[in-house]
Structures are given as structure tokens and as C-alpha cells.
Enzyme design. Structure first.
Site, PDB file in Angstrom:
ATOM      1  N   HIS A 108       0.804  -1.223   0.000  1.00 40.63           N
ATOM      2  CA  HIS A 108       0.000   0.000   0.000  1.00 40.63           C
ATOM      3  C   HIS A 108       0.839   1.276   0.000  1.00 40.63           C
ATOM      4  O   HIS A 108       0.443   2.270  -0.589  1.00 40.63           O
ATOM      5  CB  HIS A 108      -1.007   0.000   1.159  1.00 40.63           C
ATOM      6  CG  HIS A 108      -0.393   0.058   2.523  1.00 40.63           C
ATOM      7  ND1 HIS A 108       0.064  -1.065   3.167  1.00 40.63           N
ATOM      8  CD2 HIS A 108      -0.151   1.095   3.353  1.00 40.63           C
ATOM      9  CE1 HIS A 108       0.548  -0.715   4.348  1.00 40.63           C
ATOM     10  NE2 HIS A 108       0.437   0.587   4.487  1.00 40.63           N
ATOM     11  N   ASP A 109       1.999   1.267   0.656  1.00 45.29           N
ATOM     12  CA  ASP A 109       2.808   2.488   0.757  1.00 45.29           C
ATOM     13  C   ASP A 109       4.047   2.458  -0.119  1.00 45.29           C
ATOM     14  O   ASP A 109       4.977   3.227   0.130  1.00 45.29           O
ATOM     15  CB  ASP A 109       3.251   2.692   2.213  1.00 45.29           C
ATOM     16  CG  ASP A 109       2.191   3.394   3.026  1.00 45.29           C
ATOM     17  OD1 ASP A 109       1.403   4.166   2.435  1.00 45.29           O
ATOM     18  OD2 ASP A 109       2.148   3.167   4.248  1.00 45.29           O
TER      19      ASP A 109
ATOM     20  N   LYS B 206       5.979   5.508  -1.149  1.00 45.16           N
ATOM     21  CA  LYS B 206       6.837   6.272  -0.235  1.00 45.16           C
ATOM     22  C   LYS B 206       8.321   6.177  -0.606  1.00 45.16           C
ATOM     23  O   LYS B 206       9.123   6.975  -0.128  1.00 45.16           O
ATOM     24  CB  LYS B 206       6.639   5.803   1.216  1.00 45.16           C
ATOM     25  CG  LYS B 206       5.345   6.319   1.849  1.00 45.16           C
ATOM     26  CD  LYS B 206       5.278   5.935   3.318  1.00 45.16           C
ATOM     27  CE  LYS B 206       3.980   6.420   3.967  1.00 45.16           C
ATOM     28  NZ  LYS B 206       3.856   5.934   5.357  1.00 45.16           N
TER      29      LYS B 206
ATOM     30  N   HIS C 265       2.302   9.900  -2.317  1.00 43.50           N
ATOM     31  CA  HIS C 265       2.722   8.488  -2.308  1.00 43.50           C
ATOM     32  C   HIS C 265       1.638   7.549  -2.847  1.00 43.50           C
ATOM     33  O   HIS C 265       1.951   6.514  -3.420  1.00 43.50           O
ATOM     34  CB  HIS C 265       3.210   8.043  -0.920  1.00 43.50           C
ATOM     35  CG  HIS C 265       2.129   7.710   0.067  1.00 43.50           C
ATOM     36  ND1 HIS C 265       1.497   8.665   0.818  1.00 43.50           N
ATOM     37  CD2 HIS C 265       1.568   6.521   0.444  1.00 43.50           C
ATOM     38  CE1 HIS C 265       0.596   8.086   1.625  1.00 43.50           C
ATOM     39  NE2 HIS C 265       0.622   6.780   1.404  1.00 43.50           N
TER      40      HIS C 265
ATOM     41  N   HIS D  36      -5.961   3.687  -0.489  1.00 44.61           N
ATOM     42  CA  HIS D  36      -5.972   3.435   0.959  1.00 44.61           C
ATOM     43  C   HIS D  36      -6.095   4.685   1.815  1.00 44.61           C
ATOM     44  O   HIS D  36      -6.312   4.589   3.016  1.00 44.61           O
ATOM     45  CB  HIS D  36      -4.772   2.580   1.390  1.00 44.61           C
ATOM     46  CG  HIS D  36      -3.442   3.283   1.358  1.00 44.61           C
ATOM     47  ND1 HIS D  36      -2.739   3.502   0.203  1.00 44.61           N
ATOM     48  CD2 HIS D  36      -2.675   3.810   2.359  1.00 44.61           C
ATOM     49  CE1 HIS D  36      -1.601   4.112   0.479  1.00 44.61           C
ATOM     50  NE2 HIS D  36      -1.536   4.323   1.787  1.00 44.61           N
ATOM     51  N   HIS D  37      -5.974   5.896   1.212  1.00 42.53           N
ATOM     52  CA  HIS D  37      -6.203   7.125   1.983  1.00 42.53           C
ATOM     53  C   HIS D  37      -7.484   7.854   1.587  1.00 42.53           C
ATOM     54  O   HIS D  37      -7.680   8.996   1.965  1.00 42.53           O
ATOM     55  CB  HIS D  37      -4.997   8.063   1.863  1.00 42.53           C
ATOM     56  CG  HIS D  37      -3.795   7.564   2.616  1.00 42.53           C
ATOM     57  ND1 HIS D  37      -3.767   7.437   3.989  1.00 42.53           N
ATOM     58  CD2 HIS D  37      -2.580   7.137   2.184  1.00 42.53           C
ATOM     59  CE1 HIS D  37      -2.594   6.956   4.369  1.00 42.53           C
ATOM     60  NE2 HIS D  37      -1.846   6.757   3.288  1.00 42.53           N
TER      61      HIS D  37
ATOM     62  N   ASP E 166      -4.597  -0.104   8.061  1.00 43.09           N
ATOM     63  CA  ASP E 166      -3.422   0.773   8.063  1.00 43.09           C
ATOM     64  C   ASP E 166      -3.494   1.803   9.187  1.00 43.09           C
ATOM     65  O   ASP E 166      -2.536   1.990   9.939  1.00 43.09           O
ATOM     66  CB  ASP E 166      -3.332   1.468   6.698  1.00 43.09           C
ATOM     67  CG  ASP E 166      -2.089   2.322   6.564  1.00 43.09           C
ATOM     68  OD1 ASP E 166      -1.032   1.933   7.093  1.00 43.09           O
ATOM     69  OD2 ASP E 166      -2.190   3.385   5.915  1.00 43.09           O
TER      70      ASP E 166
HETATM   71  P1  C2E Z   1       1.272   6.609   8.679  1.00 43.29           P
HETATM   72  O1  C2E Z   1       2.058   7.179   9.775  1.00 43.29           O
HETATM   73  O2  C2E Z   1       1.449   5.157   8.475  1.00 43.29           O
HETATM   74  O3  C2E Z   1      -0.240   6.870   8.913  1.00 43.29           O
HETATM   75  C1  C2E Z   1      -1.212   6.266   8.152  1.00 43.29           C
HETATM   76  C2  C2E Z   1      -2.516   6.903   8.419  1.00 43.29           C
HETATM   77  O4  C2E Z   1      -2.895   6.686   9.781  1.00 43.29           O
HETATM   78  C3  C2E Z   1      -2.515   8.427   8.260  1.00 43.29           C
HETATM   79  O5  C2E Z   1      -2.699   8.804   6.910  1.00 43.29           O
HETATM   80  C4  C2E Z   1      -3.726   8.791   9.118  1.00 43.29           C
HETATM   81  O6  C2E Z   1      -4.933   8.528   8.428  1.00 43.29           O
HETATM   82  C5  C2E Z   1      -3.624   7.809  10.253  1.00 43.29           C
HETATM   83  N1  C2E Z   1      -2.905   8.428  11.380  1.00 43.29           N
HETATM   84  C6  C2E Z   1      -1.619   8.288  11.723  1.00 43.29           C
HETATM   85  N2  C2E Z   1      -1.325   9.009  12.815  1.00 43.29           N
HETATM   86  C7  C2E Z   1      -2.480   9.629  13.179  1.00 43.29           C
HETATM   87  C8  C2E Z   1      -2.847  10.509  14.248  1.00 43.29           C
HETATM   88  O7  C2E Z   1      -2.030  10.892  15.096  1.00 43.29           O
HETATM   89  N3  C2E Z   1      -4.151  10.939  14.301  1.00 43.29           N
HETATM   90  C9  C2E Z   1      -5.059  10.531  13.388  1.00 43.29           C
HETATM   91  N4  C2E Z   1      -6.336  11.002  13.490  1.00 43.29           N
HETATM   92  N5  C2E Z   1      -4.754   9.698  12.353  1.00 43.29           N
HETATM   93  C10 C2E Z   1      -3.480   9.267  12.261  1.00 43.29           C
HETATM   94  P2  C2E Z   1      -2.253  10.270   6.460  1.00 43.29           P
HETATM   95  O8  C2E Z   1      -2.656  11.279   7.466  1.00 43.29           O
HETATM   96  O9  C2E Z   1      -2.746  10.464   5.080  1.00 43.29           O
HETATM   97  O10 C2E Z   1      -0.684  10.197   6.454  1.00 43.29           O
HETATM   98  C11 C2E Z   1      -0.002   9.437   5.495  1.00 43.29           C
HETATM   99  C12 C2E Z   1       1.434   9.286   5.890  1.00 43.29           C
HETATM  100  O11 C2E Z   1       2.019  10.602   5.914  1.00 43.29           O
HETATM  101  C13 C2E Z   1       1.655   8.737   7.285  1.00 43.29           C
HETATM  102  O12 C2E Z   1       1.612   7.371   7.304  1.00 43.29           O
HETATM  103  C14 C2E Z   1       3.040   9.298   7.590  1.00 43.29           C
HETATM  104  O13 C2E Z   1       4.029   8.515   6.925  1.00 43.29           O
HETATM  105  C15 C2E Z   1       3.001  10.652   6.945  1.00 43.29           C
HETATM  106  N6  C2E Z   1       2.625  11.676   7.911  1.00 43.29           N
HETATM  107  C16 C2E Z   1       1.376  12.138   8.175  1.00 43.29           C
HETATM  108  N7  C2E Z   1       1.432  13.124   9.108  1.00 43.29           N
HETATM  109  C17 C2E Z   1       2.716  13.255   9.465  1.00 43.29           C
HETATM  110  C18 C2E Z   1       3.422  14.140  10.391  1.00 43.29           C
HETATM  111  O14 C2E Z   1       2.844  14.963  11.095  1.00 43.29           O
HETATM  112  N8  C2E Z   1       4.773  13.969  10.470  1.00 43.29           N
HETATM  113  C19 C2E Z   1       5.438  13.083   9.716  1.00 43.29           C
HETATM  114  N9  C2E Z   1       6.747  12.981   9.865  1.00 43.29           N
HETATM  115  N10 C2E Z   1       4.814  12.251   8.823  1.00 43.29           N
HETATM  116  C20 C2E Z   1       3.470  12.340   8.710  1.00 43.29           C
HETATM  117  C1  SIN Z   2       4.083   1.979   6.047  1.00 43.96           C
HETATM  118  O1  SIN Z   2       3.267   1.350   5.393  1.00 43.96           O
HETATM  119  O2  SIN Z   2       5.295   1.872   5.820  1.00 43.96           O
HETATM  120  C2  SIN Z   2       3.580   2.916   7.134  1.00 43.96           C
HETATM  121  C3  SIN Z   2       2.918   4.156   6.617  1.00 43.96           C
HETATM  122  C4  SIN Z   2       1.447   3.999   6.310  1.00 43.96           C
HETATM  123  O3  SIN Z   2       0.889   3.007   6.675  1.00 43.96           O
HETATM  124  O4  SIN Z   2       0.846   4.897   5.660  1.00 43.96           O
HETATM  125 FE    FE Z   3       0.832   1.990   5.936  1.00 44.98          FE
HETATM  126 FE    FE Z   4      -0.178   5.432   2.996  1.00 40.69          FE
END
Ligand code: C2E
Ligand code: SIN
Ligand code: FE
Ligand code: FE
Ligand code: SIN
Length: 378
Positions: A238-239, A242, A267, A293-294, A322
Site C-alpha cells: 500500500h505504501d 513512499k 505516495h 488506501h487514503h 493501516d
Molecule cells: P502513517 O504514519 O502510516 O499513517 C497512516 C494513516 O494513519 C494516516 O494517513 C492517518 O490517516 C492515520 N494516522 C496516523 N497518525 C495519526 C494521528 O495521530 N491521528 C489521526 N487522526 N490519524 C493518524 P495520512 O494522514 O494520510 O498520512 C499518510 C502518511 O504521511 C503517514 O503514514 C506518515 O508517513 C506521513 N505523515 C502524516 N502526518 C505526518 C506528520 O505529522 N509527520 C510526519 N513525519 N509524517 C506524517
Molecule cells: C508503512 O506502510 O510503511 C507505514 C505508513 C502507512 O501506513 O501509511
Molecule cells: Fe501503511
Molecule cells: Fe499510505
């Protein structure tokens, strides 16, 4: 084990030619349309058994890499393997010759181990090698216990079985090749998923857990076991997009700026672009999942802003798997959440971010998901 004992098998008369024809017609149509290796092997075994009045018939296939003979389906028997050079089957294969035996237990080549495992009693045996289109040995056809009163296999049986083998050989070869390709695809997909994961320095087993959760959600939602397995195999990708995101964004310890986040969001489109050209089912599914997936149920997700059931079920399922895993894990930008908080988020987002029916499914099978979370902990 009950059905495995040969309690007085019913004796039969040799078939008349028109009975043979009927059997052949029946199986020809089944075999010609069968792509699944397991079912194909079963049809071939059934055809052999019915044609020559054996009590049992099985196909042993040669696994060159492991120097083993294996069979997925023998009548009343599950998958079995044996070293390629043991037993009658191994002998027929190594020598490339047919074997007729009246009483297996008087033949030193017979390996009684399988009987010991199954509780079956082998007496008469006919084994013939199966060749592929290039004349190489693919395995053997093995018939056990002739059901006519004299109880022995004859030359005509060998000819019929050879005919059945040569007829099915092509279907068998192509099913074997399909299986090989599919296995290779699975390995490639999983490896690519792991590469994506290691690039973004996320927790070690994230892709494995997302795959396992997705399968559980799919099954409990009511998708078929086959389709659920497909989602499991495809979701580690899915990712994959990235891999194209710069490190300073991917690994940023704090919150992303709006601009950084919109770069990060690319991504899903990038992953889709990498996968979409393939015609193979697994990669097509992986492309859908990478793309969708988003997306969010209420249409506010990305990249397409799809709404409700316009989001593919694979995308809706992986979204839950996810986000669940992201929330209960540490990320470079956040600490893991308490489970209660995670469950509350899913309840609040029911019908908003997530498919409401899938949230119900998720809550119903939470125990199963938590067990997988432990099993695949980092
Ligand atoms: P990820 O960290 O694997 O997160 C996947 C999805 O989980 C996020 O998609 C979001 O829908 C949910 N998620 C993760 N953390 C939180 C949270 O603290 N609160 C809520 N309500 N949902 C959460 P999203 O937002 O589209 O982000 C996609 C990817 O972008 C993330 O994958 C991460 O790799 C990156 N990302 C998003 N926000 C941040 C950030 O503030 N800092 C950094 N360094 N990366 C971020
Ligand atoms: C990953 O799949 O490597 C974590 C980030 C995400 O699930 O969006
Ligand atoms: Fe993921
Ligand atoms: Fe993703
Ligand atoms: C053998 O080939 O000797 C044993 C295999 C079997 O009984 O099924």
C-alpha cells in the site's frame, strides 16, 4: 481417519467401452476448464480412479528443488510429500517406467510409511510416469487396489492411465506454471513492501500486520476466502509510493507543514503509477490498494476524493487496517495511542472517515486483530 480404512471395498466388473467414453467425456470438460492446480489434480485423480476401477488414485508431482514427490490430493488423504527416490512412486519416476504390483507388501521397493500414516492397506499398485510436452518427467500417476474380483491391474489399465495422463499433461503444465508465477509475484510484492517500509523507517512488521488485519476484515465482511487471501497478498504494497518521498519529509520527527504533507500525499498516486500497468490479478489489486488506501468514506480523502462505495472495497479495508496499525504504533512523529483512544476514534469516524459497516466488522473481530498484533509485534 475413519474414511481412510478400506473396509470391504465394493468389487466391480470391468467397464464396457461406452461407460469409459462417458467417464472420459465427463472429465475432459472439467479438466479443460480448470486453472486451479489443486482442483485439477483432484479431477485427474478421479478420472484415473474411475477409468481403471482403482480404489484410489493420486498424482505425485516432482519438486526438483527439494527432490521430493508431493501430492495435494489423494482420495481421502491430505497433502503428502516423500523423498523423490523412495517407494514405488519414486522408483517409477527415477527409472521412467511403469510398475505393476500384485501385493505391495511383498515388494521391497514399496514404502509402507504412507500406509502407516493413513491407516490404509495397499495391495495392488499401478504406477506410471507422467511426461511433459518436452518428454521430461513431471511426476507419476499412482493407482492403488484394483476393485475387480481378481484384484490386479492389467496392461489395458496402464494404457488408459497413460492416455489420461497425456491428455491432462498440458492443463497440468500450465497450472503448475501459473502457480509458480503466482508464488513469485507474492514474493516480489512482499519484498517490495518491505523495501518501502525500511525506507520510511517504520516499525518492522507494519506491512505484515496490515496484511493480516486486512484478511481478517475481508473474511468477516463476507468476501470469499480466495479474495481475502488476495487482499492479504496485495496489501503489503500500500505504501510502496513512499520510496519516492525525500528522507527529510519521510523521517521528519515532528508535524509536517502543509506543503510537506501534500508532497507526502503523492505516495498513493506514485504507488498506483508503479503498479497499474500489470495485468496480473495480484498486482492489479495492489495498485487499487496503493491508490485508494487514503480515501475517506465521506469523500474528503485523497488523491481522488472518492466517496462511499465508489471507493473500492480493497481500499476501504486496507484504510482501516493501516490506520489502526499506525495509531497503535510509535511513529517518528507521534507516540503510540492507548487502545481505548484508538477504538474511540474508529467509533467517531464510523461513516465519516471509514465505511460504517467495516467499522462494525472491525469492532466485532477486535480480539482476533489484537491477537495478530501480539503475534506480529515488533
Ligand atoms: P502513517 O504514519 O502510516 O499513517 C497512516 C494513516 O494513519 C494516516 O494517513 C492517518 O490517516 C492515520 N494516522 C496516523 N497518525 C495519526 C494521528 O495521530 N491521528 C489521526 N487522526 N490519524 C493518524 P495520512 O494522514 O494520510 O498520512 C499518510 C502518511 O504521511 C503517514 O503514514 C506518515 O508517513 C506521513 N505523515 C502524516 N502526518 C505526518 C506528520 O505529522 N509527520 C510526519 N513525519 N509524517 C506524517
Ligand atoms: C508503512 O506502510 O510503511 C507505514 C505508513 C502507512 O501506513 O501509511
Ligand atoms: Fe501503511
Ligand atoms: Fe499510505
Ligand atoms: C509408495 O509409492 O511406495 C507408497 C505411496 C503410497 O502408498 O501412496
Amino acid at each position: 481417519m475413519h474414511e481412510l480404512q478400506n473396509i470391504t471395498p465394493k468389487l466391480k466388473e470391468e467397464l464396457a467401452p461406452e461407460q469409459m467414453l462417458r467417464i472420459i467425456f465427463h472429465y475432459v470438460s472439467l479438466i479443460a476448464s480448470e486453472k486451479d492446480l489443486d482442483r485439477l489434480l483432484l479431477h485427474m485423480a478421479d478420472m484415473g480412479r474411475d477409468l481403471i476401477l482403482a480404489d484410489r488414485c493420486s498424482l505425485w508431482l516432482f519438486d526438483k528443488d527439494n527432490h521430493q514427490l508431493w501430492t495435494r490430493v489423494a482420495h481421502g488423504v491430505k497433502a503428502l510429500t516423500m523423498p523423490a527416490d523412495t517407494g514405488l512412486a519414486g522408483y517409477a519416476m527415477m527409472k521412467n517406467e511403469a510398475i505393476f504390483i500384485e501385493d505391495a507388501y511383498r515388494d521391497p521397493r514399496f514404502n509402507p510409511e504412507i500406509d502407516l500414516k493413513t491407516g490404509y492397506h495397499t495391495q495392488s499398485v499401478l504406477v506410471i510416469p507422467i511426461l511433459n510436452q518436452n518428454g521430461e518427467i513431471m511426476g507419476v500417476y499412482q493407482a492403488i487396489n484394483k476393485l475387480t474380483p481378481d484384484g490386479v491391474f492389467k496392461l489395458q489399465d496402464m494404457n488408459l492411465l497413460s492416455l489420461a495422463a497425456s491428455y491432462s499433461g498440458k492443463a497440468l503444465e500450465s497450472a503448475l506454471l501459473d502457480q509458480e508465477i503466482e508464488q513469485t509475484q507474492k514474493e516480489i510484492i512482499f519484498t517490495m513492501g518491505e523495501i518501502g517500509e525500511s525506507r520510511s523507517k517504520e516499525t518492522g512488521n507494519h506491512v505484515k500486520r496490515v496484511a493480516e488485519y486486512s484478511k481478517v476484515l475481508a473474511l468477516n465482511y463476507g468476501l470469499s476466502p480466495k479474495e481475502s487471501e488476495l487482499i492479504k497478498v496485495a496489501s503489503p504494497m500500500h505504501d510502496i509510493g513512499k520510496v519516492a518521498i525525500p528522507d527529510d519529509i519521510l523521517k521528519k520527527p515532528g508535524k509536517l507543514s502543509d506543503e510537506e504533507f501534500s508532497m507526502m500525499q503523492a505516495h498513493s498516486e506514485i504507488g498506483y503509477g508503479l503498479l497499474k500497468e500489470s495485468n496480473r490479478q495480484i498486482l492489479r489489486s495492489a495498485a487499487i490498494i496503493a491508490h485508494q488506501h487514503h480515501e475517506k468514506w465521506n469523500g474528503t480523502g485523497y488523491p481522488q476524493g472518492l466517496k462511499g462505495e465508489a471507493i473500492h472495497i480493497y481500499g476501504r479495508i486496507t484504510a482501516i487496517a493501516d490506520v489502526f496499525d499506525a495509531l497503535v504504533s510509535d511513529r517518528c512523529y507521534k507516540k503510540a495511542w492507548e487502545l481505548d483512544r484508538v477504538i474511540n476514534l474508529f467509533k467517531e469516524e464510523r461513516g465519516i472517515q471509514f465505511d460504517p459497516k467495516l467499522v462494525e466488522v472491525f469492532l466485532d473481530c477486535l480480539d482476533e486483530i489484537l491477537a495478530l498484533k501480539e503475534e506480529y509485534a515488533d
